[in-house]
Write a protein that holds these residues in place. Sequence first.
Motif, PDB file in Angstrom:
ATOM      1  N   PRO A  47       6.222  -7.284   1.709  1.00 60.68           N
ATOM      2  CA  PRO A  47       6.944  -6.756   2.859  1.00 60.68           C
ATOM      3  C   PRO A  47       8.341  -6.230   2.525  1.00 60.68           C
ATOM      4  O   PRO A  47       8.988  -5.649   3.383  1.00 60.68           O
ATOM      5  CB  PRO A  47       7.015  -7.941   3.814  1.00 60.68           C
ATOM      6  N   GLU A  48       8.794  -6.425   1.303  1.00 60.42           N
ATOM      7  CA  GLU A  48      10.117  -5.939   0.929  1.00 60.42           C
ATOM      8  C   GLU A  48      10.075  -4.581   0.238  1.00 60.42           C
ATOM      9  O   GLU A  48      11.028  -4.188  -0.408  1.00 60.42           O
ATOM     10  CB  GLU A  48      10.808  -6.971   0.048  1.00 60.42           C
ATOM     11  N   VAL A  49       8.993  -3.850   0.385  1.00 57.25           N
ATOM     12  CA  VAL A  49       8.879  -2.545  -0.256  1.00 57.25           C
ATOM     13  C   VAL A  49       9.826  -1.558   0.399  1.00 57.25           C
ATOM     14  O   VAL A  49      10.243  -1.727   1.544  1.00 57.25           O
ATOM     15  CB  VAL A  49       7.428  -2.005  -0.205  1.00 57.25           C
ATOM     16  N   ASP A  50      10.136  -0.507  -0.342  1.00 56.59           N
ATOM     17  CA  ASP A  50      11.017   0.524   0.201  1.00 56.59           C
ATOM     18  C   ASP A  50      10.213   1.565   0.979  1.00 56.59           C
ATOM     19  O   ASP A  50       8.986   1.557   0.971  1.00 56.59           O
ATOM     20  CB  ASP A  50      11.821   1.182  -0.916  1.00 56.59           C
ATOM     21  N   LYS A  55       5.601   5.272   2.516  1.00 53.07           N
ATOM     22  CA  LYS A  55       5.149   6.639   2.760  1.00 53.07           C
ATOM     23  C   LYS A  55       4.022   7.039   1.814  1.00 53.07           C
ATOM     24  O   LYS A  55       3.081   7.729   2.213  1.00 53.07           O
ATOM     25  CB  LYS A  55       6.321   7.615   2.650  1.00 53.07           C
ATOM     26  N   LYS A  56       4.095   6.600   0.556  1.00 55.33           N
ATOM     27  CA  LYS A  56       3.015   6.909  -0.395  1.00 55.33           C
ATOM     28  C   LYS A  56       1.711   6.249   0.022  1.00 55.33           C
ATOM     29  O   LYS A  56       0.642   6.859  -0.028  1.00 55.33           O
ATOM     30  CB  LYS A  56       3.396   6.455  -1.804  1.00 55.33           C
ATOM     31  N   LEU A  89       7.380   1.022  10.301  1.00 52.48           N
ATOM     32  CA  LEU A  89       7.924   0.490   9.051  1.00 52.48           C
ATOM     33  C   LEU A  89       8.890   1.435   8.340  1.00 52.48           C
ATOM     34  O   LEU A  89       9.681   0.988   7.511  1.00 52.48           O
ATOM     35  CB  LEU A  89       6.782   0.099   8.111  1.00 52.48           C
ATOM     36  N   THR A  90       8.860   2.712   8.646  1.00 47.25           N
ATOM     37  CA  THR A  90       9.785   3.648   7.993  1.00 47.25           C
ATOM     38  C   THR A  90      11.042   3.900   8.818  1.00 47.25           C
ATOM     39  O   THR A  90      11.986   4.485   8.320  1.00 47.25           O
ATOM     40  CB  THR A  90       9.106   4.990   7.678  1.00 47.25           C
ATOM     41  N   ASN A 126      14.517  -5.976   5.677  1.00 44.17           N
ATOM     42  CA  ASN A 126      13.349  -6.459   4.940  1.00 44.17           C
ATOM     43  C   ASN A 126      13.287  -7.969   5.019  1.00 44.17           C
ATOM     44  O   ASN A 126      14.276  -8.646   5.263  1.00 44.17           O
ATOM     45  CB  ASN A 126      13.422  -6.031   3.472  1.00 44.17           C
ATOM     46  N   PHE A 127      12.150  -8.536   4.784  1.00 47.87           N
ATOM     47  CA  PHE A 127      11.966  -9.966   4.848  1.00 47.87           C
ATOM     48  C   PHE A 127      10.979 -10.374   3.780  1.00 47.87           C
ATOM     49  O   PHE A 127      10.270  -9.562   3.228  1.00 47.87           O
ATOM     50  CB  PHE A 127      11.493 -10.406   6.232  1.00 47.87           C
ATOM     51  N   SER A 128      10.961 -11.661   3.497  1.00 47.69           N
ATOM     52  CA  SER A 128       9.981 -12.155   2.531  1.00 47.69           C
ATOM     53  C   SER A 128       9.366 -13.420   3.081  1.00 47.69           C
ATOM     54  O   SER A 128       9.977 -14.157   3.830  1.00 47.69           O
ATOM     55  CB  SER A 128      10.642 -12.433   1.180  1.00 47.69           C
TER      56      SER A 128
END
Length: 149
Positions: A47-50, A55-56, A89-90, A126-128
């Motif tokens: 969940p901490e992805v950019d 988008k990819k 998410l974006t 972001n969260f983990s």
Amino acid sequence: MAIKQLKAAKDFNGNLPNLDDYFTAYRVHQLPEMKSTRYDILAITDPEVDNITIKKQYQRLALMLHPEKNPSIAAEGAFQIVQSARDVLTNPEKREAYYRRSFCSKKSKAGSNSSWSQPRADGDSNFSRARKPSPFGFQKTDPDPNNSS
């Protein structure tokens, strides 16, 4: 029911055209019923992805689920579910609201032994947390193994 029949068709003849596309569309429809997160819908385990990674992954799924590319009757609805997950998410404000609504309330109910973490002091939304593997555990196979794209 449809997923069981698709699995049976794949077992019978794995070379049927568009089988993976049908499976993807029906699986996306199944995820909200399983109370999956928007990350699960996009098949993201961290969940901490950019935003670039989000988008990819969205683009990869959108190519499989777009109604003009996927002949499944479930494709249009699945495409809208994936778009909705990407939209939340974006967008930093929507992502923060989603985090607070979905995860902060669970932390307060879970008590001090929870694996949920607080938002970072720098304001990053972001969260983990400890997560099980995504239920979206399948990949579209490329019929041409020499094709690297």
